[in-house]
Design an enzyme around this catalytic site. Structure first.
Site, PDB file in Angstrom:
ATOM      1  CD  GLN A 106      15.045   7.581  72.641  1.00 24.35           C
ATOM      2  OE1 GLN A 106      15.523   6.455  72.619  1.00 24.35           O
ATOM      3  NE2 GLN A 106      15.755   8.642  73.010  1.00 24.35           N
ATOM      4  CG  ASP A 161      14.066   7.729  64.527  1.00 27.64           C
ATOM      5  OD1 ASP A 161      15.229   7.297  64.634  1.00 27.64           O
ATOM      6  OD2 ASP A 161      13.072   7.072  64.890  1.00 27.64           O
ATOM      7  CB  CYS A 183      15.764   8.077  69.599  1.00 33.70           C
ATOM      8  SG  CYS A 183      15.276   7.126  68.154  1.00 33.70           S
ATOM      9  NE  ARG A 227      13.070  -1.892  71.083  1.00 32.41           N
ATOM     10  CZ  ARG A 227      14.018  -1.006  70.781  1.00 32.41           C
ATOM     11  NH1 ARG A 227      14.922  -1.285  69.858  1.00 32.41           N
ATOM     12  NH2 ARG A 227      14.054   0.161  71.382  1.00 32.41           N
TER      13      ARG A 227
HETATM   14  N1   CP Z   1      16.698   4.447  70.716  1.00 35.50           N
HETATM   15  C1   CP Z   1      16.569   3.128  70.957  1.00 35.50           C
HETATM   16  O1   CP Z   1      15.483   2.649  71.368  1.00 35.50           O
HETATM   17  O2   CP Z   1      17.703   2.427  70.753  1.00 35.50           O
HETATM   18  P1   CP Z   1      17.796   0.827  70.628  1.00 35.50           P
HETATM   19  O3   CP Z   1      16.998   0.431  69.387  1.00 35.50           O
HETATM   20  O4   CP Z   1      19.249   0.534  70.515  1.00 35.50           O
HETATM   21  O5   CP Z   1      17.166   0.225  71.860  1.00 35.50           O
END
Ligand code: CP
Length: 302
Positions: A133, A221, A260, A103
């Site tokens: 996601q 979102d 999400c 990430r």
């Molecule tokens: N939706 C999502 O990726 O949640 P996090 O940021 O908690 O990983």
């Protein structure tokens, strides 16, 4: 190193049959129709340059349920945070682990990991996209409403990285996607053009009301993500895009609401909608676990 290594980088880089097989596998895993420990002896490195709850926990739990193990690196606690290159990190981690999930705020770093490593790389969110996601979201749609092919989804709000992966998905899974976003926050036109040149039906509409009219699914979102400094400016722009009961009334009677998470209740969505009968957000969160197990198996098991 790319070659025959199975990376999960973005939905526009994988063919429709592969993505369909992963969704079907995720649904089978959730139903309990599939079990086993196919990743025994394998370790997944999880690199987090940004915070996470769902992505971190679902990958950790999923990997362990499949018999594997994980090692978690965050930016300040590793040499990545002190300037070691992504390429060198990729070369080193490839000597220890079977796959790497990252990430990061940079799609370039994701591409470099895949280029210089020799193990599968999985995109756990970049500034450009969030493919894991949206795989969970497509799975969730199909659990509730049946095949997504030919159905209509509305994206309302910020045209962010999650919206970009929805656009990719519209082409790969053949559904219509309507986007209502402030002019300044639209996804890149090139992404929409790619989708429409690859079998998608993606278009911008002029209002949230037009976007949701008769749709099967309404998605939004957060308005202020981890990298945004201009909070009040963004909120002012996005206020007309809040998903509330009045907006949901324009969708089909059985339409679902997706987000999400994390949600900012009272900003992009009201409590009444996210806690209401059409909300499937907790299923979405759960399905991150099932679909990521299917992604890991696709990456690591022939
Ligand atoms: N939706 C999502 O990726 O949640 P996090 O940021 O908690 O990983």
């Amino acid at each position: 190193m790319t070659g025959s290594v199975r990376h999960f980088l973005d939905l526009d880089q994988l063919d429709a049959a592969t993505l369909r097989a992963i969704i079907n596998h995720g649904l089978a895993i959730k139903r309990g129709a599939w079990s086993g420990k196919p990743l025994a002896g394998k370790t997944l490195a999880l690199i987090f340059e940004k915070p996470s709850t769902r992505t971190r926990v679902s990958f950790e739990v999923g990997m362990r349920q499949l018999g594997g193990d994980v090692v978690v690196l965050d930016s300040p606690g590793s040499q990545l945070g002190r300037g070691e290159t992504v390429g060198d990190t990729a070369r080193v981690l490839s000597r220890y682990v079977a796959a790497i999930m990252i990430r990061t705020d940079s799609a370039t770093k994701l591409a470099e990991l895949a280029e210089f490593g020799s193990v599968p790389v999985i995109n756990g969110l970049t500034d450009r996209s969030h493919p894991c996601q949206i795989m969970a979201d497509v799975m969730t749609f199909e659990e509730h409403l049946g095949p997504i092919k030919g159905r209509v989804v509305a994206w309302v709000g910020d045209g962010n990285n999650v919206a970009t992966s929805w656009i990719h998905a519209a082409a790969r899974f053949e559904f219509e996607l309507r986007l209502a976003c402030p002019e300044q926050l639209k996804p890149a036109q090139a992404v929409v053009d790619w989708a429409n040149a690859n079998g998608g039906r993606v278009r911008f509409v002029s209002s949230p009301q037009e976007a949701v009219a008769g749709v099967d699914c309404v998605v939004t979102d957060t308005w202020v993500s981890m990298n945004h400094q201009d909070r009040s400016e963004r909120i002012n722009l996005l206020l007309p895009y809040r998903v509330d009961d009045a907006l949901m009334a324009g969708a089909k009677p059985d339409a679902v609401f997706m987000h999400c998470l994390p949600a900012h209740r009272g900003e992009e969505v009201t409590d009444a909608v996210i806690d209401g009968p059409r909300s499937v957000v907790w299923d979405e969160a759960e399905n991150r676990l099932h679909i990521q197990k299917a992604i890991l198996i696709w990456c690591l098991v022939d």
